[in-house]
Design a protein around this motif. Structure first.
Motif, PDB file in Angstrom:
ATOM      1  N   THR A  42      66.981  61.574 100.064  1.00 51.80           N
ATOM      2  CA  THR A  42      66.448  62.602 100.956  1.00 51.80           C
ATOM      3  C   THR A  42      67.306  63.857 100.894  1.00 51.80           C
ATOM      4  OG1 THR A  42      67.742  61.928 102.890  1.00 51.80           O
ATOM      5  CG2 THR A  42      65.625  60.803 102.521  1.00 51.80           C
ATOM      6  N   ILE A  43      66.698  64.968 101.257  1.00 53.20           N
ATOM      7  CA  ILE A  43      67.425  66.234 101.287  1.00 53.20           C
ATOM      8  C   ILE A  43      68.538  66.178 102.332  1.00 53.20           C
ATOM      9  CG2 ILE A  43      66.011  67.421 103.017  1.00 53.20           C
ATOM     10  CD1 ILE A  43      67.018  69.012  99.694  1.00 53.20           C
ATOM     11  N   GLU A  44      68.304  65.409 103.405  1.00 50.76           N
ATOM     12  CA  GLU A  44      69.312  65.260 104.451  1.00 50.76           C
ATOM     13  C   GLU A  44      70.554  64.539 103.912  1.00 50.76           C
ATOM     14  OE1 GLU A  44      65.409  65.872 106.369  1.00 50.76           O
ATOM     15  OE2 GLU A  44      66.141  64.481 104.817  1.00 50.76           O
ATOM     16  N   VAL A  56      71.024  75.522 102.801  1.00 51.77           N
ATOM     17  CA  VAL A  56      71.867  75.887 101.658  1.00 51.77           C
ATOM     18  C   VAL A  56      71.274  75.321 100.364  1.00 51.77           C
ATOM     19  CG1 VAL A  56      74.132  75.602 100.591  1.00 51.77           C
ATOM     20  CG2 VAL A  56      73.958  76.039 103.049  1.00 51.77           C
ATOM     21  N   ILE A  57      70.766  74.113 100.431  1.00 55.14           N
ATOM     22  CA  ILE A  57      70.146  73.499  99.253  1.00 55.14           C
ATOM     23  C   ILE A  57      68.872  74.237  98.881  1.00 55.14           C
ATOM     24  CG2 ILE A  57      69.145  71.375  98.315  1.00 55.14           C
ATOM     25  CD1 ILE A  57      70.978  69.813 100.208  1.00 55.14           C
ATOM     26  N   TYR A  58      68.084  74.575  99.887  1.00 52.68           N
ATOM     27  CA  TYR A  58      66.853  75.322  99.621  1.00 52.68           C
ATOM     28  C   TYR A  58      67.162  76.689  99.017  1.00 52.68           C
ATOM     29  CZ  TYR A  58      64.563  71.822 102.565  1.00 52.68           C
ATOM     30  OH  TYR A  58      64.082  70.649 103.081  1.00 52.68           O
ATOM     31  N   GLU A  59      68.253  77.298  99.487  1.00 50.90           N
ATOM     32  CA  GLU A  59      68.639  78.614  98.986  1.00 50.90           C
ATOM     33  C   GLU A  59      68.955  78.566  97.494  1.00 50.90           C
ATOM     34  OE1 GLU A  59      72.341  81.788  99.493  1.00 50.90           O
ATOM     35  OE2 GLU A  59      72.028  80.209 100.994  1.00 50.90           O
ATOM     36  N   HIS A  60      69.616  77.502  97.070  1.00 53.31           N
ATOM     37  CA  HIS A  60      70.042  77.414  95.671  1.00 53.31           C
ATOM     38  C   HIS A  60      68.970  76.837  94.748  1.00 53.31           C
ATOM     39  CE1 HIS A  60      74.298  78.561  95.841  1.00 53.31           C
ATOM     40  NE2 HIS A  60      74.322  78.017  97.046  1.00 53.31           N
ATOM     41  N   PHE A  61      68.165  75.892  95.243  1.00 53.74           N
ATOM     42  CA  PHE A  61      67.256  75.168  94.351  1.00 53.74           C
ATOM     43  C   PHE A  61      65.791  75.173  94.797  1.00 53.74           C
ATOM     44  CE2 PHE A  61      71.483  73.229  94.098  1.00 53.74           C
ATOM     45  CZ  PHE A  61      71.757  73.408  92.746  1.00 53.74           C
ATOM     46  N   GLY A  62      65.517  75.635  96.002  1.00 53.58           N
ATOM     47  CA  GLY A  62      64.142  75.707  96.468  1.00 53.58           C
ATOM     48  C   GLY A  62      63.625  74.433  97.090  1.00 53.58           C
ATOM     49  N   SER A  63      64.082  73.299  96.571  1.00 49.79           N
ATOM     50  CA  SER A  63      63.603  72.007  97.061  1.00 49.79           C
ATOM     51  C   SER A  63      64.470  70.896  96.472  1.00 49.79           C
ATOM     52  CB  SER A  63      62.141  71.776  96.647  1.00 49.79           C
ATOM     53  OG  SER A  63      62.038  71.687  95.229  1.00 49.79           O
ATOM     54  N   GLU A  65      63.261  68.581  94.629  1.00 48.10           N
ATOM     55  CA  GLU A  65      62.774  68.467  93.248  1.00 48.10           C
ATOM     56  C   GLU A  65      63.413  69.520  92.347  1.00 48.10           C
ATOM     57  OE1 GLU A  65      60.323  66.250  95.879  1.00 48.10           O
ATOM     58  OE2 GLU A  65      60.899  68.367  95.952  1.00 48.10           O
ATOM     59  N   GLY A  66      63.675  70.701  92.917  1.00 46.56           N
ATOM     60  CA  GLY A  66      64.334  71.750  92.138  1.00 46.56           C
ATOM     61  C   GLY A  66      65.745  71.352  91.755  1.00 46.56           C
ATOM     62  N   LEU A  67      66.455  70.729  92.696  1.00 45.51           N
ATOM     63  CA  LEU A  67      67.796  70.235  92.394  1.00 45.51           C
ATOM     64  C   LEU A  67      67.732  69.127  91.353  1.00 45.51           C
ATOM     65  CD1 LEU A  67      70.817  69.866  92.814  1.00 45.51           C
ATOM     66  CD2 LEU A  67      70.317  68.516  94.875  1.00 45.51           C
ATOM     67  N   TYR A  68      66.772  68.240  91.502  1.00 43.95           N
ATOM     68  CA  TYR A  68      66.635  67.130  90.554  1.00 43.95           C
ATOM     69  C   TYR A  68      66.374  67.656  89.148  1.00 43.95           C
ATOM     70  CZ  TYR A  68      65.041  62.751  88.514  1.00 43.95           C
ATOM     71  OH  TYR A  68      64.902  61.653  87.710  1.00 43.95           O
ATOM     72  N   THR A  69      65.522  68.664  89.043  1.00 47.53           N
ATOM     73  CA  THR A  69      65.220  69.249  87.733  1.00 47.53           C
ATOM     74  C   THR A  69      66.469  69.837  87.103  1.00 47.53           C
ATOM     75  OG1 THR A  69      62.926  69.721  88.334  1.00 47.53           O
ATOM     76  CG2 THR A  69      63.864  71.010  86.531  1.00 47.53           C
ATOM     77  N   GLN A  70      67.308  70.500  87.909  1.00 51.37           N
ATOM     78  CA  GLN A  70      68.543  71.065  87.385  1.00 51.37           C
ATOM     79  C   GLN A  70      69.479  69.974  86.873  1.00 51.37           C
ATOM     80  OE1 GLN A  70      69.682  74.369  87.005  1.00 51.37           O
ATOM     81  NE2 GLN A  70      67.485  74.707  87.250  1.00 51.37           N
ATOM     82  N   VAL A  71      69.551  68.874  87.610  1.00 51.15           N
ATOM     83  CA  VAL A  71      70.398  67.750  87.191  1.00 51.15           C
ATOM     84  C   VAL A  71      69.907  67.185  85.855  1.00 51.15           C
ATOM     85  CG1 VAL A  71      71.103  65.388  87.729  1.00 51.15           C
ATOM     86  CG2 VAL A  71      71.121  67.134  89.527  1.00 51.15           C
ATOM     87  N   VAL A  72      68.597  66.935  85.774  1.00 54.31           N
ATOM     88  CA  VAL A  72      68.024  66.351  84.558  1.00 54.31           C
ATOM     89  C   VAL A  72      68.183  67.300  83.373  1.00 54.31           C
ATOM     90  CG1 VAL A  72      65.904  65.572  83.447  1.00 54.31           C
ATOM     91  CG2 VAL A  72      66.397  64.892  85.792  1.00 54.31           C
TER      92      VAL A  72
END
Length: 214
Positions: A42-44, A56-63, A65-72
């Motif tokens: 979860t985002i939490e 802060v997470i939304y600011e950098h990655f939007g969601s 899923e956006g963070l997950y895409t960056q990791v992958v």
């Protein structure tokens, strides 16, 4: 009264530059995604582990899923670059295959979380799956190597594509197995892989050695 200890895995809030915070969130996300997968994280949980608020997470990655895409995408580039480097240097075909197998096993050894993620959920940017996409890239490179070797031996160069699929698939499946067992040593695994690929079952050697050493 004693000060309560931070929760396990929680990183205390600190002042970071934008790039530093982004890198930290990628690292935190990688660990959680490897452990629980995209849907199970979860985002939490990410925010709590990083010591930040959800915005802060939304600011950098939007969601999430956006963070997950960056990791992958980051793990994909690291592994592909490693294998490409192994296949680019001038060497005999067998040695190139050895190097590629070792590159995959070394990545699994050094970045186990990244490999688990590549093997798991497909990010929006690669709906067919990150690992499948990577294997397709590697198979194209191996196909050219085998085509030259087949031509030299008088075999059909066109069969190189089929054998490239077999070879890359064999290495990939063995890597998946080895990520949990870690036995035997990666160099021994690579030697046995190439022993089977190069000699076939009827020509297996009892104690194969890597030809790229020494």
């Amino acid at each position: 009264m004693a000060t309560p200890e931070p929760a396990p895995g929680r990183i205390p809030r600190s002042r970071m530059t934008g790039p530093q915070r982004r890198s930290q969130l990628v690292d935190v996300g990688r660990g959680l995604f490897a452990l629980r997968g995209l849907d199970g994280t979860t985002i939490e949980e990410i925010a709590a582990a990083a010591g930040v608020s959800k915005p802060v997470i939304y600011e950098h990655f939007g969601s999430k899923e956006g963070l997950y895409t960056q990791v992958v995408d980051g793990e994909f580039r690291i592994l592909l670059a490693s294998i490409n480097d192994a296949l680019t240097e001038e060497a005999k075909p067998r040695v190139l295959v050895e190097r590629a197998a070792l590159a995959l096993l070394t990545y699994i050894e050094d970045r186990t979380d990244g490999f688990r993620i590549l093997m798991r959920d497909a990010p929006p940017s690669q709906p067919e799956g990150a690992f499948s996409t990577l294997l397709s890239h590697v198979t194209e490179r191996v196909e050219h190597i085998l085509a030259d070797e087949f031509s030299r031996r008088g075999f059909s160069a066109a069969d190189g594509a089929m054998y490239a699929q077999m070879l890359v698939g064999m290495v990939a499946m063995t890597g998946q197995w080895w990520q949990d067992s870690r036995q035997p040593d990666k160099r021994a695994v690579a030697a046995h892989l190439v022993n089977l690929a190069w000699n076939g079952l009827t020509g297996l050697k009892k104690e194969p050695e890597l030809k790229s050493e020494g």
